[in-house]
Design a protein around this motif. Structure first.
Motif, mmCIF file in Angstrom:
data_model
loop_
_atom_site.group_PDB
_atom_site.id
_atom_site.type_symbol
_atom_site.label_atom_id
_atom_site.label_comp_id
_atom_site.label_asym_id
_atom_site.label_seq_id
_atom_site.Cartn_x
_atom_site.Cartn_y
_atom_site.Cartn_z
ATOM 1 N N ARG A 71 0.948 -1.146 -0.571
ATOM 2 C CA ARG A 71 -0.368 0.258 0.323
ATOM 3 C C ARG A 71 0.738 1.417 -0.225
ATOM 4 O O ARG A 71 1.800 1.878 0.790
ATOM 5 N N CYS A 72 0.990 2.403 -1.060
ATOM 6 C CA CYS A 72 1.860 2.953 -0.874
ATOM 7 C C CYS A 72 0.862 4.434 -1.658
ATOM 8 O O CYS A 72 -0.271 3.933 -2.441
ATOM 9 N N ASP A 73 1.187 5.447 -1.216
ATOM 10 C CA ASP A 73 0.535 7.087 -1.825
ATOM 11 C C ASP A 73 1.623 7.583 -2.509
ATOM 12 O O ASP A 73 1.398 9.086 -2.519
ATOM 13 N N ASP A 74 2.480 7.466 -2.469
ATOM 14 C CA ASP A 74 4.127 8.414 -2.387
ATOM 15 C C ASP A 74 4.789 7.856 -3.698
ATOM 16 O O ASP A 74 4.883 5.949 -3.993
ATOM 17 N N PRO A 75 4.892 8.312 -4.589
ATOM 18 C CA PRO A 75 5.156 7.879 -5.943
ATOM 19 C C PRO A 75 7.007 6.908 -5.996
ATOM 20 O O PRO A 75 7.133 6.181 -6.133
ATOM 21 N N ASP A 76 7.864 7.599 -4.793
ATOM 22 C CA ASP A 76 9.378 6.827 -4.159
ATOM 23 C C ASP A 76 8.712 5.398 -4.100
ATOM 24 O O ASP A 76 9.147 4.467 -4.062
ATOM 25 N N ALA A 77 8.270 5.420 -3.236
ATOM 26 C CA ALA A 77 7.563 4.173 -2.130
ATOM 27 C C ALA A 77 6.618 3.002 -3.485
ATOM 28 O O ALA A 77 7.804 1.780 -3.169
ATOM 29 N N ALA A 78 6.667 3.822 -3.882
ATOM 30 C CA ALA A 78 5.320 2.686 -4.678
ATOM 31 C C ALA A 78 6.774 2.251 -6.233
ATOM 32 O O ALA A 78 6.377 1.305 -6.093
ATOM 33 N N ASN A 79 7.545 3.448 -6.362
ATOM 34 C CA ASN A 79 8.645 2.581 -7.448
ATOM 35 C C ASN A 79 9.254 1.958 -6.926
ATOM 36 O O ASN A 79 9.983 0.360 -7.679
ATOM 37 N N ARG A 80 10.151 2.081 -5.482
ATOM 38 C CA ARG A 80 10.962 0.700 -4.903
ATOM 39 C C ARG A 80 9.772 -0.650 -4.843
ATOM 40 O O ARG A 80 10.780 -1.744 -4.520
ATOM 41 N N ALA A 81 8.556 -0.435 -3.776
ATOM 42 C CA ALA A 81 7.623 -1.333 -4.653
ATOM 43 C C ALA A 81 8.143 -2.784 -5.857
ATOM 44 O O ALA A 81 8.137 -3.611 -5.718
ATOM 45 N N LEU A 82 7.225 -2.132 -6.282
ATOM 46 C CA LEU A 82 7.428 -2.532 -7.626
ATOM 47 C C LEU A 82 8.861 -2.808 -8.278
ATOM 48 O O LEU A 82 9.498 -3.698 -9.312
ATOM 49 N N ALA A 83 9.915 -1.882 -7.645
ATOM 50 C CA ALA A 83 11.305 -2.901 -7.768
ATOM 51 C C ALA A 83 11.565 -4.040 -7.984
ATOM 52 O O ALA A 83 12.289 -4.470 -7.477
#
Length: 147
Positions: A71-83
């Motif tokens: 669960r991410c609402d921040d672009p950097d956190a979302a990108n890290r999760a996808l990575a």
């Protein structure tokens, strides 16, 4: 050219499938998530919905383990999760436009103002967007195309 062969070539080139964000996980969005999960070379990587539990349920229905959903609402956190190979769930409809590892955004909310905001955010970030929202297509589609 066969689009499915092109997707597999792209996956080989990128080292990962095409990451698709689906905005809205209702009837249409849920169907898109299901279909994208079955196409080799594509991955429903990020799902945005005003009710995050519905987005999680849509991903779980495609076989994604709960431990692989962030669960991410921040672009950097979302990108890290996808990575890390996770899928992302958010309540922020425009988030996908600013996540570098998202390749294309499919907007399927059925809501004019959200669909327009998502399309404009994608245009601003030079992100591919598919408007599966007839309300947006009919009212501002030509204007968005010109942008």
């Amino acid at each position: 050219m066969n689009i499915f062969a092109d997707l597999l070539r792209r996956e080989t080139k990128l080292g990962r499938p095409l990451n698709v964000a689906v905005i809205g996980s209702g009837f249409l969005g849920g169907g898109l998530i299901h279909q994208v999960s079955k196409i080799k070379g594509m991955c429903p990587a990020l799902v945005s919905n005003r009710t995050p539990e519905r987005a999680v349920a849509a991903l779980r229905a495609t076989g994604v383990d709960l431990s692989r959903i962030a669960r991410c609402d921040d672009p950097d956190a979302a990108n890290r999760a996808l990575a890390r190979g996770c899928r992302v769930v958010t309540t922020e409809p425009t988030l996908a436009a600013s996540v570098p590892l998202v390749d294309v955004v499919m907007e399927a909310t059925g809501t004019l103002h959200i669909g327009t905001e998502v399309a404009l955010a994608c245009i601003e970030h030079q992100k591919h967007v598919v408007e599966a929202n007839p309300e947006v297509q009919v009212t501002v589609g030509a204007w968005l195309k010109a942008r």
